[in-house]
Design a protein around this motif. Sequence first.
Motif, PDB file in Angstrom:
ATOM      1  N   LEU A 149      36.721 -48.665 -23.098  1.00 11.47           N
ATOM      2  CA  LEU A 149      35.509 -48.245 -23.784  1.00 11.47           C
ATOM      3  C   LEU A 149      35.529 -46.753 -24.032  1.00 11.47           C
ATOM      4  O   LEU A 149      35.854 -45.973 -23.137  1.00 11.47           O
ATOM      5  CB  LEU A 149      34.285 -48.604 -22.958  1.00 11.47           C
ATOM      6  N   THR A 150      35.184 -46.377 -25.261  1.00 14.46           N
ATOM      7  CA  THR A 150      34.970 -44.976 -25.606  1.00 14.46           C
ATOM      8  C   THR A 150      33.480 -44.808 -25.848  1.00 14.46           C
ATOM      9  O   THR A 150      32.909 -45.490 -26.703  1.00 14.46           O
ATOM     10  CB  THR A 150      35.785 -44.590 -26.848  1.00 14.46           C
ATOM     11  N   PHE A 151      32.871 -43.905 -25.086  1.00 17.12           N
ATOM     12  CA  PHE A 151      31.419 -43.747 -25.092  1.00 17.12           C
ATOM     13  C   PHE A 151      30.977 -42.593 -25.974  1.00 17.12           C
ATOM     14  O   PHE A 151      31.667 -41.582 -26.105  1.00 17.12           O
ATOM     15  CB  PHE A 151      30.917 -43.464 -23.672  1.00 17.12           C
ATOM     16  N   GLY A 152      29.772 -42.740 -26.541  1.00 12.15           N
ATOM     17  CA  GLY A 152      29.083 -41.602 -27.114  1.00 12.15           C
ATOM     18  C   GLY A 152      28.398 -40.810 -26.004  1.00 12.15           C
ATOM     19  O   GLY A 152      28.381 -41.235 -24.842  1.00 12.15           O
ATOM     20  N   LYS A 153      27.820 -39.679 -26.376  1.00 12.94           N
ATOM     21  CA  LYS A 153      27.171 -38.837 -25.372  1.00 12.94           C
ATOM     22  C   LYS A 153      25.841 -39.396 -24.911  1.00 12.94           C
ATOM     23  O   LYS A 153      25.333 -38.994 -23.863  1.00 12.94           O
ATOM     24  CB  LYS A 153      26.959 -37.424 -25.922  1.00 12.94           C
ATOM     25  N   GLY A 154      25.270 -40.297 -25.688  1.00 11.43           N
ATOM     26  CA  GLY A 154      24.020 -40.913 -25.280  1.00 11.43           C
ATOM     27  C   GLY A 154      22.803 -40.288 -25.933  1.00 11.43           C
ATOM     28  O   GLY A 154      22.846 -39.130 -26.385  1.00 11.43           O
ATOM     29  N   THR A 155      21.742 -41.053 -25.990  1.00  6.85           N
ATOM     30  CA  THR A 155      20.435 -40.570 -26.436  1.00  6.85           C
ATOM     31  C   THR A 155      19.457 -40.792 -25.307  1.00  6.85           C
ATOM     32  O   THR A 155      19.340 -41.909 -24.784  1.00  6.85           O
ATOM     33  CB  THR A 155      19.948 -41.325 -27.690  1.00  6.85           C
ATOM     34  N   MET A 156      18.756 -39.708 -24.920  1.00 11.81           N
ATOM     35  CA  MET A 156      17.757 -39.820 -23.854  1.00 11.81           C
ATOM     36  C   MET A 156      16.438 -40.236 -24.493  1.00 11.81           C
ATOM     37  O   MET A 156      15.887 -39.510 -25.324  1.00 11.81           O
ATOM     38  CB  MET A 156      17.613 -38.480 -23.139  1.00 11.81           C
ATOM     39  N   LEU A 157      15.942 -41.384 -24.107  1.00  9.73           N
ATOM     40  CA  LEU A 157      14.687 -41.898 -24.639  1.00  9.73           C
ATOM     41  C   LEU A 157      13.571 -41.648 -23.639  1.00  9.73           C
ATOM     42  O   LEU A 157      13.704 -41.970 -22.455  1.00  9.73           O
ATOM     43  CB  LEU A 157      14.810 -43.400 -24.914  1.00  9.73           C
ATOM     44  N   LEU A 158      12.478 -41.080 -24.115  1.00  6.12           N
ATOM     45  CA  LEU A 158      11.297 -40.881 -23.279  1.00  6.12           C
ATOM     46  C   LEU A 158      10.134 -41.596 -23.932  1.00  6.12           C
ATOM     47  O   LEU A 158       9.766 -41.270 -25.070  1.00  6.12           O
ATOM     48  CB  LEU A 158      10.995 -39.393 -23.123  1.00  6.12           C
ATOM     49  N   VAL A 159       9.577 -42.575 -23.240  1.00  9.07           N
ATOM     50  CA  VAL A 159       8.433 -43.318 -23.744  1.00  9.07           C
ATOM     51  C   VAL A 159       7.189 -42.858 -22.993  1.00  9.07           C
ATOM     52  O   VAL A 159       7.093 -43.005 -21.767  1.00  9.07           O
ATOM     53  CB  VAL A 159       8.628 -44.842 -23.555  1.00  9.07           C
ATOM     54  N   SER A 160       6.264 -42.292 -23.733  1.00 12.18           N
ATOM     55  CA  SER A 160       5.048 -41.744 -23.110  1.00 12.18           C
ATOM     56  C   SER A 160       3.930 -42.775 -23.128  1.00 12.18           C
ATOM     57  O   SER A 160       3.765 -43.487 -24.114  1.00 12.18           O
ATOM     58  CB  SER A 160       4.584 -40.508 -23.873  1.00 12.18           C
ATOM     59  N   GLU A 201      20.042 -36.188 -29.201  1.00 16.06           N
ATOM     60  CA  GLU A 201      20.192 -36.097 -27.747  1.00 16.06           C
ATOM     61  C   GLU A 201      18.968 -36.670 -27.054  1.00 16.06           C
ATOM     62  O   GLU A 201      19.061 -37.221 -25.967  1.00 16.06           O
ATOM     63  CB  GLU A 201      20.381 -34.640 -27.338  1.00 16.06           C
ATOM     64  N   ALA A 202      17.794 -36.507 -27.699  1.00 14.07           N
ATOM     65  CA  ALA A 202      16.558 -36.973 -27.077  1.00 14.07           C
ATOM     66  C   ALA A 202      15.628 -37.540 -28.139  1.00 14.07           C
ATOM     67  O   ALA A 202      15.621 -37.085 -29.286  1.00 14.07           O
ATOM     68  CB  ALA A 202      15.876 -35.830 -26.338  1.00 14.07           C
ATOM     69  N   LEU A 203      14.869 -38.553 -27.718  1.00 18.27           N
ATOM     70  CA  LEU A 203      13.912 -39.189 -28.608  1.00 18.27           C
ATOM     71  C   LEU A 203      12.642 -39.454 -27.818  1.00 18.27           C
ATOM     72  O   LEU A 203      12.692 -40.096 -26.762  1.00 18.27           O
ATOM     73  CB  LEU A 203      14.500 -40.508 -29.128  1.00 18.27           C
ATOM     74  N   ARG A 221      22.536 -48.873 -20.764  1.00 21.41           N
ATOM     75  CA  ARG A 221      21.450 -48.003 -20.308  1.00 21.41           C
ATOM     76  C   ARG A 221      21.952 -47.265 -19.067  1.00 21.41           C
ATOM     77  O   ARG A 221      22.597 -47.870 -18.193  1.00 21.41           O
ATOM     78  CB  ARG A 221      20.231 -48.851 -19.958  1.00 21.41           C
ATOM     79  N   GLN A 222      21.648 -45.972 -18.982  1.00 23.04           N
ATOM     80  CA  GLN A 222      22.014 -45.201 -17.805  1.00 23.04           C
ATOM     81  C   GLN A 222      20.810 -44.419 -17.299  1.00 23.04           C
ATOM     82  O   GLN A 222      20.224 -43.629 -18.042  1.00 23.04           O
ATOM     83  CB  GLN A 222      23.188 -44.253 -18.077  1.00 23.04           C
ATOM     84  N   ASP A 223      20.456 -44.635 -16.047  1.00 22.48           N
ATOM     85  CA  ASP A 223      19.404 -43.863 -15.397  1.00 22.48           C
ATOM     86  C   ASP A 223      20.052 -42.725 -14.602  1.00 22.48           C
ATOM     87  O   ASP A 223      21.227 -42.831 -14.215  1.00 22.48           O
ATOM     88  CB  ASP A 223      18.579 -44.769 -14.475  1.00 22.48           C
ATOM     89  N   ALA A 265       8.849 -47.700 -18.732  1.00 20.76           N
ATOM     90  CA  ALA A 265      10.014 -48.115 -17.942  1.00 20.76           C
ATOM     91  C   ALA A 265      11.298 -48.166 -18.770  1.00 20.76           C
ATOM     92  O   ALA A 265      12.403 -48.244 -18.212  1.00 20.76           O
ATOM     93  CB  ALA A 265       9.768 -49.484 -17.324  1.00 20.76           C
ATOM     94  N   ASP A 266      11.181 -48.100 -20.086  1.00 17.02           N
ATOM     95  CA  ASP A 266      12.361 -48.052 -20.958  1.00 17.02           C
ATOM     96  C   ASP A 266      12.957 -46.651 -21.026  1.00 17.02           C
ATOM     97  O   ASP A 266      14.033 -46.463 -21.612  1.00 17.02           O
ATOM     98  CB  ASP A 266      12.003 -48.505 -22.380  1.00 17.02           C
ATOM     99  N   SER A 267      12.287 -45.674 -20.467  1.00 14.79           N
ATOM    100  CA  SER A 267      12.781 -44.296 -20.492  1.00 14.79           C
ATOM    101  C   SER A 267      14.096 -44.206 -19.722  1.00 14.79           C
ATOM    102  O   SER A 267      14.161 -44.563 -18.539  1.00 14.79           O
ATOM    103  CB  SER A 267      11.752 -43.345 -19.882  1.00 14.79           C
ATOM    104  N   ALA A 268      15.129 -43.762 -20.406  1.00 14.72           N
ATOM    105  CA  ALA A 268      16.477 -43.701 -19.834  1.00 14.72           C
ATOM    106  C   ALA A 268      17.394 -43.116 -20.903  1.00 14.72           C
ATOM    107  O   ALA A 268      16.954 -42.852 -22.030  1.00 14.72           O
ATOM    108  CB  ALA A 268      16.988 -45.086 -19.444  1.00 14.72           C
ATOM    109  N   THR A 269      18.667 -42.951 -20.557  1.00 12.37           N
ATOM    110  CA  THR A 269      19.673 -42.577 -21.557  1.00 12.37           C
ATOM    111  C   THR A 269      20.388 -43.838 -22.013  1.00 12.37           C
ATOM    112  O   THR A 269      20.773 -44.667 -21.182  1.00 12.37           O
ATOM    113  CB  THR A 269      20.675 -41.569 -20.980  1.00 12.37           C
ATOM    114  N   TYR A 270      20.536 -43.988 -23.316  1.00  8.36           N
ATOM    115  CA  TYR A 270      21.182 -45.163 -23.888  1.00  8.36           C
ATOM    116  C   TYR A 270      22.518 -44.751 -24.488  1.00  8.36           C
ATOM    117  O   TYR A 270      22.603 -43.811 -25.283  1.00  8.36           O
ATOM    118  CB  TYR A 270      20.271 -45.817 -24.919  1.00  8.36           C
ATOM    119  N   LEU A 271      23.558 -45.481 -24.067  1.00  8.43           N
ATOM    120  CA  LEU A 271      24.919 -45.152 -24.443  1.00  8.43           C
ATOM    121  C   LEU A 271      25.490 -46.206 -25.373  1.00  8.43           C
ATOM    122  O   LEU A 271      25.366 -47.406 -25.115  1.00  8.43           O
ATOM    123  CB  LEU A 271      25.818 -45.085 -23.195  1.00  8.43           C
TER     124      LEU A 271
END
Lengths: 113, 114
Positions: free
Chosen positions: B102-113, B9-11, B37-39, B83-89
């Motif tokens: 399109l059938t989507f996955g739930k997404g992975t939220m990426l956080l770049v520190s 769910e998150a990375l 990408r979804q913000d 700036a790449d921090s977002a949810t990727y579907l």
Amino acid sequence: EPEVTQTPSHQVTQMGQEVILRCVPISNHLYFYWYRQILGQKVEFLVSFYNNEISEKSEIFDDQFSVERPDGSNFTLKIRSTKLEDSAMYFCASRVDREQPQHFGDGTRLSIL
Amino acid sequence: SQKIEQNSEALNIQEGKTATLTCNYTNYSPAYLQWYRQDPGRGPVFLLLIRENEKEKRKERLKVTFDTTLKQSLFHITASQPADSATYLCALDTAASGYSTLTFGKGTMLLVSP
């Protein structure tokens, strides 16, 4: 770069009322779609539209829903007799042909009270 | 039953590292797979499309692989930035009729520190 535009950005409606969500797809695109995303959940397909008719629809897209392309630029989603569970983000998408990706608008947030 | 799973769910990663996101699917035979990408509060933005007969696709710092035997796609962002921090579907083309839904996955939220 051309984009899909949706109006309104936010719609608040009383339960039981009808709503119309509007979309202007990218001008040379031929395939049109509606998706929805309930808060915290995944994006779900509702309906696809090509050549002035529905080409596919999901189980969600029941008799409460209808779509229309009333002129050469607009594409609308109508929800009759809205229910609380219709509250979601509704996204319109379009693409130029079957080999190309779908491009999405920024959505309409529908809140049913 | 049909499933699309995005591995986490998150990375969280540090700026400059490579982010790798996974999409696995079962009981589908997609013609192609797309990454978006979804913000927050925005619609999905198309990033890359890869077809079933392609192994790899690149665009600037992005790379996608598609293994139809493993039923898996990997999405890489190299030299990641905040700036790449977002949810990727991940999304599969699953239309029965060929009209591409399109059938989507739930997404992975990426956080770049930083």
